[in-house]
Each structure stands twice: as C-alpha cells, then as structure tokens.
Motif scaffolding. Structure first.
Motif, PDB file in Angstrom:
ATOM      1  N   LYS A  48       0.728  -1.133   0.132  1.00  0.00           N
ATOM      2  CA  LYS A  48      -0.052  -0.023  -0.030  1.00  0.00           C
ATOM      3  C   LYS A  48       0.939   1.232  -0.194  1.00  0.00           C
ATOM      4  O   LYS A  48       2.001   1.325   0.715  1.00  0.00           O
ATOM      5  N   HIS A  49       0.452   2.153  -0.721  1.00  0.00           N
ATOM      6  CA  HIS A  49       1.041   3.554  -0.845  1.00  0.00           C
ATOM      7  C   HIS A  49       2.401   3.469  -1.537  1.00  0.00           C
ATOM      8  O   HIS A  49       3.225   4.105  -1.191  1.00  0.00           O
ATOM      9  N   GLY A  50       2.739   2.304  -2.268  1.00  0.00           N
ATOM     10  CA  GLY A  50       4.001   2.166  -3.072  1.00  0.00           C
ATOM     11  C   GLY A  50       5.313   1.694  -2.125  1.00  0.00           C
ATOM     12  O   GLY A  50       6.187   1.421  -2.400  1.00  0.00           O
ATOM     13  N   LYS A  51       4.908   1.322  -0.876  1.00  0.00           N
ATOM     14  CA  LYS A  51       5.967   0.846   0.312  1.00  0.00           C
ATOM     15  C   LYS A  51       6.131  -0.558  -0.094  1.00  0.00           C
ATOM     16  O   LYS A  51       5.497  -1.160  -0.125  1.00  0.00           O
ATOM     17  N   GLN A 104       0.217  -5.994   6.543  1.00  0.00           N
ATOM     18  CA  GLN A 104       1.075  -5.757   4.938  1.00  0.00           C
ATOM     19  C   GLN A 104       0.294  -6.149   4.001  1.00  0.00           C
ATOM     20  O   GLN A 104       0.395  -5.820   2.931  1.00  0.00           O
ATOM     21  N   MET A 105      -0.542  -7.351   4.326  1.00  0.00           N
ATOM     22  CA  MET A 105      -1.318  -8.002   3.196  1.00  0.00           C
ATOM     23  C   MET A 105      -2.811  -8.089   3.774  1.00  0.00           C
ATOM     24  O   MET A 105      -3.387  -7.816   4.736  1.00  0.00           O
ATOM     25  N   SER A 106      -3.660  -8.374   2.898  1.00  0.00           N
ATOM     26  CA  SER A 106      -5.207  -8.818   3.029  1.00  0.00           C
ATOM     27  C   SER A 106      -5.579 -10.270   2.631  1.00  0.00           C
ATOM     28  O   SER A 106      -4.891 -10.641   1.820  1.00  0.00           O
ATOM     29  N   LEU A 107      -6.662 -10.783   2.893  1.00  0.00           N
ATOM     30  CA  LEU A 107      -6.672 -12.118   2.416  1.00  0.00           C
ATOM     31  C   LEU A 107      -7.059 -12.084   1.166  1.00  0.00           C
ATOM     32  O   LEU A 107      -6.537 -12.877   0.144  1.00  0.00           O
ATOM     33  N   LEU A 163       5.157  -2.579 -11.561  1.00  0.00           N
ATOM     34  CA  LEU A 163       4.360  -1.580 -11.215  1.00  0.00           C
ATOM     35  C   LEU A 163       4.220  -0.512 -12.625  1.00  0.00           C
ATOM     36  O   LEU A 163       2.975  -0.042 -12.758  1.00  0.00           O
ATOM     37  N   SER A 164       5.406  -0.237 -13.271  1.00  0.00           N
ATOM     38  CA  SER A 164       5.040   0.764 -14.371  1.00  0.00           C
ATOM     39  C   SER A 164       4.253   0.151 -15.602  1.00  0.00           C
ATOM     40  O   SER A 164       3.555   0.836 -16.120  1.00  0.00           O
ATOM     41  N   GLU A 209      -2.076   1.602 -11.915  1.00  0.00           N
ATOM     42  CA  GLU A 209      -1.185   1.940 -10.646  1.00  0.00           C
ATOM     43  C   GLU A 209      -1.771   2.737  -9.739  1.00  0.00           C
ATOM     44  O   GLU A 209      -1.547   2.237  -8.533  1.00  0.00           O
ATOM     45  N   PHE A 210      -2.569   3.752 -10.129  1.00  0.00           N
ATOM     46  CA  PHE A 210      -3.220   4.574  -9.042  1.00  0.00           C
ATOM     47  C   PHE A 210      -3.926   3.688  -8.040  1.00  0.00           C
ATOM     48  O   PHE A 210      -4.020   3.848  -6.771  1.00  0.00           O
ATOM     49  N   TYR A 211      -4.755   2.867  -8.574  1.00  0.00           N
ATOM     50  CA  TYR A 211      -5.580   1.894  -7.526  1.00  0.00           C
ATOM     51  C   TYR A 211      -5.080   0.981  -7.033  1.00  0.00           C
ATOM     52  O   TYR A 211      -5.275   0.702  -5.658  1.00  0.00           O
ATOM     53  N   TYR A 212      -3.762   0.524  -7.577  1.00  0.00           N
ATOM     54  CA  TYR A 212      -3.037  -0.567  -6.897  1.00  0.00           C
ATOM     55  C   TYR A 212      -2.443   0.065  -5.463  1.00  0.00           C
ATOM     56  O   TYR A 212      -2.598  -0.743  -4.474  1.00  0.00           O
ATOM     57  N   THR A 213      -1.821   1.086  -5.731  1.00  0.00           N
ATOM     58  CA  THR A 213      -1.441   1.866  -4.423  1.00  0.00           C
ATOM     59  C   THR A 213      -2.053   2.180  -3.542  1.00  0.00           C
ATOM     60  O   THR A 213      -1.764   2.610  -2.297  1.00  0.00           O
ATOM     61  N   GLN A 214      -3.415   2.125  -3.618  1.00  0.00           N
ATOM     62  CA  GLN A 214      -4.390   2.692  -2.643  1.00  0.00           C
ATOM     63  C   GLN A 214      -4.940   1.484  -1.551  1.00  0.00           C
ATOM     64  O   GLN A 214      -5.540   1.791  -0.636  1.00  0.00           O
ATOM     65  N   VAL A 215      -4.652   0.484  -1.934  1.00  0.00           N
ATOM     66  CA  VAL A 215      -4.979  -0.897  -1.210  1.00  0.00           C
ATOM     67  C   VAL A 215      -3.933  -1.833  -0.841  1.00  0.00           C
ATOM     68  O   VAL A 215      -2.743  -1.686  -1.203  1.00  0.00           O
ATOM     69  N   THR A 216      -4.299  -2.614   0.348  1.00  0.00           N
ATOM     70  CA  THR A 216      -3.039  -3.635   0.796  1.00  0.00           C
ATOM     71  C   THR A 216      -3.325  -4.843  -0.461  1.00  0.00           C
ATOM     72  O   THR A 216      -4.358  -5.297  -0.582  1.00  0.00           O
TER      73      THR A 216
END
Length: 470
Positions: free
Chosen positions: A315-318, A388-391, A402-403, A409-416
């Motif tokens: 999440k948030h690209g971390k 760090q993750m979700s089920l 990611l690129s 990419e925008f949606y992916y970094t908004q969630v775990t």
C-alpha cells in the motif's frame, strides 16, 4: 401449464423442502452433540417453523422477486443471505423470551439458520439445473443491437445454465445485418415486426449506445407491453458500479448516479481489516500444522530455509517482505542471473510470460506441487496478521512490474495486496498481465465484503482443480 408458473412453484417447493431438511438436520446434529437433552423432530417445536413463519419466509422471497427474476448466481445468493439474516433477527426475540436460558435451543436455532445458508442456494441450483435439463427452466431472450456491446450481453446472460436464458436472435434496428457470429455460432437477426409476434413469455435485452438509445426511447418503452421484462446493458466500462446510488428527481426523467469508491471509506477499510484478522485467527492453527509438514518436506528434498522472502510493493507504494514457501532450488537466483546476462531464450520466455515459466527447471518437485495447489502462498497469513497484506486483494507486485500497470497503478497503491484475488480465480497464469491489471482495478473500484467472501470460496474451488497455476 405455463412454464413460468411451473418455475415459480418448483422454486417455492424447493425452499420449503430446504427449511424441512434444515430443521431435520439441525435436530439430528444438536441431539448428537448434546445427548442430555433430546429434541423431537416436530414442526411445531419452535414458533419460527410454524406455518406463519414459513409464510413470512415465502413472502420475503417473493417480495425480492426470487421466484421470478433471473439474476447472476452470486448476486442471488447475496440477496438470499440478506433475507435469511433479516428473518433470523426477527425470530431472535421469540427465541429468548420463550426459551430464555435454554442453551440447547440456542444451539438448535443457530444450527438451523447456518444450515439454511448452505441448503437453500444448493437445492435451488439443483432444481434449476434439473428444470433446465427437462427443458422447463429455459427462457427466451432477444437482444436489441448487433455491435460488440450486444455480443457482451449475449455472453454474460448465457454463461450459466442457472440463468437459463436462450438467445433466439438479435434485432438490428438498421436492417443491415442478417446474422451475428458469437462463439463460432451464427445467431440469426430477427426483424422487429416478427419480434412482437414471438414475444410471449420472453425477455429482451437492449444493448444500444447512448445516441441510439436516445433516438429509440419510444420504441423501447413500448417493449414493456409485450415482454416479461426489458433489460438495458449500458456502456459504463471502467466506472465503480457496485453499490452505485441511483437518485430520481420528482417530475423529471433524468437519473443521477452517485459513484462510491468503497475502499476509500474508512469504515469499509476497518470492516475489511476486522474480517481479515478474525478469519486469519480461525485458520491459523490449521495452517501452522500444515506449514510444519510442508517445511519438513522442503528440507528433505533440498537443504535450505523452507521460507522465501521477496520484496514486493504494498500500500502507498511501500516495499514489504512477502513470505512464501521456497519452491525453487537454493541457487535459483544465480541461474536466473545467468539467463539474463547471456540473453538466454528461456529468459525472454520468462519475461513475456508474466515472469513465469510453465516448466521452470529451477523449481523443486515439492515446489511444483506447492505452486500447482497454491500452498506456497500460505505463509502470507503472517503478512495479513501484521497488516501488510489482506486475504483478498490484488496480488503483490515486483518493483519492475508497477510501471506496466498503466492506469491501474493508481488504484493498486491505494490498497493492501492480497493472498488471493479476482485474478487468481479468473485463469491466473493463463491470463495476460494486461488482464491482471484490469481485474485488479475492477476489484478495487467495486469492492464489497460479499465479493471478498465469493472470491475466497471460488479460490478453494480453483485450488482443488489446480486451475491456472504453475
């Protein structure tokens, strides 16, 4: 007798049979668990199984049009569960006022309603498939339109026998097409004049773009007189439509659609997190035992650590350490580096195939089994417990991937990221990276707790079939 009447009453009888079976099985289970108090199988044993309650049950189902409307299977199950929960809550006060302090009655109550969650959808599916094989469940469907959207509508409504739709033909309002090719089948195009004669006990699906839809409003409104129901498949690709709020303006024909990004809500994120933690804790004892066995098998075949930690994007690209059971030989990274440096064709295949190889020589024997069954992902339950993750969610990406996600990419970094997700139950390694990004974006935009439950259930089916993983 009219087929629609037969369909309705067969489903009503099926639901009544499910209630009867649920009560019978619940009585047997409770008697087996608690032998000190024996419950007699008696339909007057509890007030909530008397005739009035059964009538309420059927009325609620009738009001939700569960005996007439055709809905996608998982959507129908969701509605059934909502109705069952409501009726169960109505019966809770009766239980506690009439049987206050009787633990076995509470056990019987809970067992009965839990059984209904399984029995009603199961028996309904069996009834529908039986009627389909007898030629009774089928319902004629006509599709207005001949373009790509019409073909999508055809595929959606004929994907399952449980829906029972049989497409008779397409209607081309321009009279320029004589047939439409769908899945190697030539579907005839019917003239609109002939359509009205054949419309009895049929439904119609309108698949027109905005301009054509607006220019044929009078025609579409007239269809409601002839058909059981008129459905419209609008072209709204890419919008988060699950849970969309429809607002009507008094005296006006305009609609206001209020879109909701469900996972942007703090409440929904908290609900998802609570669901993850509770289910993970329930599964943890079993997974620990299974993990010990798998670790031992890995050590016996290939000496080395049984776990493999790889940096993935969260999440948030971390970055975070994604834990998996090791499925490759200890020198797998050196082999990959050798392929890359020598521009080996196998490396080009590896990159082109979403960083996977169908017959990867670096994978151990036990590793091949773990991948095929997706058991190599089990240690990620630790990632879930520490947040760090979700089920359920998009699969965690490598830094270099990611690129390639483009708009997703925008949606992916908004969630775990998740252990499983929509991609895993939609073909997994058989699908392209573009499909994976599209499926992940759809899940994030249309999240609901019910979809998480459905994906987890479907994941079990996919794992048992060993479908799409290698």
């Amino acid at each position: 007798m009219n087929k629609i009447i037969i369909q309705k009453y067969c489903l009503i009888l099926t639901d009544l049979f499910s209630i009867f079976c649920g009560y019978y099985l619940a009585t047997g289970i409770v008697n087996h668990v608690n032998v000190s108090v024996v419950h007699t199988f008696n339909l007057h044993h509890w007030s909530w199984v008397k005739l009035l309650d059964v009538m309420v049950f059927v009325v609620f189902f009738w009001q939700k049009q569960l005996y007439f409307k055709r809905r996608p299977n998982w959507e129908e199950v969701r509605i059934i569960y909502k109705v069952l929960l409501l009726i169960a809550l109505i019966n809770v006060p009766v239980l506690f006022f009439k049987h206050l302090g009787e633990t076995t009655n509470l056990m019987l109550f809970c067992t009965f309603w839990l059984l209904l969650l399984v029995l009603i959808p199961m028996f309904r599916s069996i009834t529908k498939l039986t009627l389909f094989n007898m030629g009774i469940w089928q319902r004629n469907l006509y599709i207005v339109g001949v373009d790509e959207n019409a073909v999508v509508g055809y595929e959606l409504l004929t994907a399952s026998n449980l829906l029972g739709y049989e497409v008779i033909g397409f209607i081309d309002l321009t009279n320029k097409t004589s047939k439409v090719l769908v899945n190697e089948r030539n579907v005839p195009v019917i003239k609109f004049e002939e359509l009205m004669v054949q419309s009895k006990n049929s439904e119609i699906l309108v698949c027109l773009d905005g301009q054509n839809l607006a220019s044929h409003l009078k025609l579409i409104n007239s269809l409601q007189t002839y058909f059981l129901s008129v459905m419209i498949l609008p072209q709204l690709d890419g919008l988060p439509l699950y849970g969309v709020e429809v607002n009507h303006f008094f005296g006006n024909e305009q609609l206001l659609l209020r879109l909701e990004s469900n996972l942007s809500s703090r409440f929904n994120r908290v609900v998802k997190r609570i669901f993850d933690v509770i289910l993970s804790m329930i599964l943890l004892p079993f997974l620990l035992f299974l993990g010990l066995i798998i670790s031992l098998l890995i050590l016996l075949e290939d000496r080395g650590k049984p776990f493999f930690v790889q940096q993935r994007i969260g999440k948030h690209g971390k970055l975070f350490g994604c834990i998996k059971f090791r499925t490759m030989h200890c020198d797998a990274e050196q082999i990959l580096e050798h392929w890359r440096n020598h521009e080996d064709p196998i490396y080009l295949e590896y990159v082109a195939n979403n960083y996977k190889l169908p017959n990867d020589p670096r994978v151990t024997k036990i590793g091949r089994f773990l991948r095929k069954t997706s058991l190599d992902e089990l240690p990620q339950i630790i990632n879930v417990l520490i947040g760090q993750m979700s089920l359920v969610g998009p699969r965690p990406l490598l830094s270099g991937e990611l690129s390639d996600y483009t708009d997703g990419e925008f949606y992916y970094t908004q969630v775990t990221p998740g252990i499983t997700g929509l991609w895993q139950i939609s073909g997994r390694s058989k699908t392209s990276f573009t499909d994976r990004a599209r499926l992940d974006s759809w899940y994030i935009k249309n999240w609901s707790l019910w979809y998480d439950v459905v994906i987890l259930i479907k994941t079990i089916v996919v794992v048992l079939r060993r479908d799409g993983a290698y």
